[in-house]
Design a protein around this motif. Structure first.
Motif, short mmCIF file in Angstrom:
data_model
loop_
_atom_site.label_atom_id
_atom_site.label_comp_id
_atom_site.label_asym_id
_atom_site.label_seq_id
_atom_site.Cartn_x
_atom_site.Cartn_y
_atom_site.Cartn_z
N PHE A 114 25.95 37.25 15.72
CA PHE A 114 24.63 36.94 16.26
C PHE A 114 24.60 35.58 16.95
O PHE A 114 23.75 35.36 17.81
CB PHE A 114 23.57 37.05 15.16
N ILE A 117 25.43 36.63 20.27
CA ILE A 117 24.29 37.38 20.82
C ILE A 117 23.17 36.44 21.25
O ILE A 117 22.60 36.56 22.35
CB ILE A 117 23.78 38.40 19.79
N TYR A 118 22.85 35.45 20.40
CA TYR A 118 21.78 34.50 20.73
C TYR A 118 22.13 33.70 21.98
O TYR A 118 21.27 33.47 22.84
CB TYR A 118 21.54 33.55 19.55
N ILE A 121 21.64 35.88 24.99
CA ILE A 121 20.20 36.03 25.29
C ILE A 121 19.67 34.78 25.97
O ILE A 121 18.91 34.84 26.95
CB ILE A 121 19.41 36.33 24.01
N ARG A 261 18.25 45.02 12.55
CA ARG A 261 18.31 43.99 13.60
C ARG A 261 18.98 44.56 14.85
O ARG A 261 18.52 44.35 15.97
CB ARG A 261 19.12 42.79 13.09
N LEU A 265 17.41 45.00 18.57
CA LEU A 265 18.11 44.30 19.64
C LEU A 265 18.53 45.26 20.75
O LEU A 265 18.31 44.99 21.94
CB LEU A 265 19.34 43.59 19.07
N CYS A 266 19.14 46.39 20.38
CA CYS A 266 19.66 47.32 21.38
C CYS A 266 18.54 47.95 22.19
O CYS A 266 18.66 48.12 23.41
CB CYS A 266 20.52 48.38 20.70
N PRO A 274 15.57 41.43 26.30
CA PRO A 274 16.28 41.00 25.08
C PRO A 274 15.64 39.79 24.41
O PRO A 274 15.75 39.63 23.20
CB PRO A 274 17.69 40.68 25.58
N TYR A 277 13.45 40.09 21.31
CA TYR A 277 14.07 40.21 19.99
C TYR A 277 13.85 38.94 19.17
O TYR A 277 13.66 39.00 17.95
CB TYR A 277 15.58 40.49 20.12
N GLU A 281 12.29 38.66 15.42
CA GLU A 281 12.96 37.95 14.32
C GLU A 281 12.00 36.97 13.65
O GLU A 281 11.95 36.87 12.41
CB GLU A 281 14.18 37.21 14.87
#
Length: 318
Positions: A114, A117-118, A121, A261, A265-266, A274, A277, A281
């Protein structure tokens, strides 16, 4: 042969009480197949965990381009990493190769996915959304806040699930670590002799400290149990009462782990938003966190009263 496979599969599952339905339908069967394969070729659980970290981070990086095909590759890589994340624990239980380092690596694997991922994003949003292009700091604040909340949510979910396993299966069936013991082990090591282990204990004890701070009633219950039943051979009525109270909320603890999660996200990734998301959270998952903590702290206070009363001290479970 099939009977042996069935027995190995049951042995590889921590507990059907604490497993998430998506895991039981997808990640555990696939993870079990990978675990059997790795066992046959001599791969250790920690190597599988490290592989999952790199695969998951690669998947996260694929979320940066505003290209649905690359994003789909990232989703597939994240699913693959999720299979390995299940396989490492199964492999450890099948082979008896459980280690503190393995538990730590398993704990941070999802955090590292993540992290990638963060970051994807953040950079994608700052390059493509008008408001964030003009106010680049906003997405950083949202992402950092979401990452902190994510870490706390995952830590608490893990702590309560391990507590459930402690009552269901006893000390050997749970990986509930003591902050005081971890801290003591950390203090007893010297930097010039055990540099990497000291780093690991520093990080892991910090992770455990967060869990302890947010669940004081649970920690009081654990302390009381240790004093009254040093080997965690608990009376059957205590085990059954705790399971009865805890089990209905296992699904909410599972909600704060990887699968839901990833679903949020997807969906938001494929619809082109995105960054939303991060708001999910900060709102949905934090509401569930508060709900779970308040409820389980109440359960632990009820169990404390039962532990003090203890009308059947000789009624032990197996």
């Amino acid at each position: 042969m099939f009977e042996k496979i069935r027995e190995d599969y049951k042995k590889s599952i921590k507990s059907f009480d604490t497993e998430e339905n998506i895991d039981l339908c997808l990640f555990h069967p696939a993870g079990f197949a990978w675990a059997c394969f790795f066992r046959n070729i001599g791969i250790t659980p920690n190597i599988v965990t490290i592989a999952s970290i790199f695969i998951g981070m690669a998947g996260g990086a694929c979320f940066y381009p505003d290209n649905i095909y690359i994003n789909l590759v990232g989703i597939l890589l994240l699913i693959w990493a999720g299979m390995y994340d299940g396989a490492d624990g199964m492999l450890a239980r099948l082979t008896g190769q459980k280690t503190e380092l393995g538990r730590f690596l398993d704990g941070i694997a999802g955090d590292l996915w993540f992290l990638a991922i963060y970051l994807a994003i953040i950079f994608r949003t700052n390059n493509s959304v008008g408001f964030f292009q003009d106010h680049k700091w906003v997405i950083w604040v949202l992402a950092i806040s979401a990452a902190i909340c994510h870490s706390v949510q995952a830590a608490i979910a893990d702590r309560y699930r391990q507590m459930h396993l402690l009552f269901e299966k006893g000390d050997k069936g749970s990986e509930l670590d003591s902050f005081e013991e971890l801290k003591r082990n950390y203090m007893n090591l010297k930097w010039n002799q055990n540099f990497w282990k000291k780093i690991y204990l520093f990080l892991y004890s910090g992770y455990t400290k967060i869990q302890v701070k947010l669940s004081p009633s649970m920690e009081n219950l654990i302390t009381a149990i240790k004093e009254k039943y040093p080997c965690f051979i608990l009376p059957l009525y205590l085990r059954e009462d705790f399971r009865k109270l805890s089990f209905p909320f296992c699904k909410w603890e599972n909600f704060m782990t990887f699968n839901w999660r990833a679903i949020f996200l997807c969906v938001l990734l494929l619809t082109g938003y995105p960054w939303i998301y991060l708001l999910v959270e900060l709102s949905v998952f934090n509401i569930v966190l508060v709900f779970v903590v308040v409820y389980h702290e109440k359960v632990c206070r009820v169990m404390m009263r039962l532990l003090e009363y203890n009308p059947n001290p000789g009624q032990y479970g197996k």
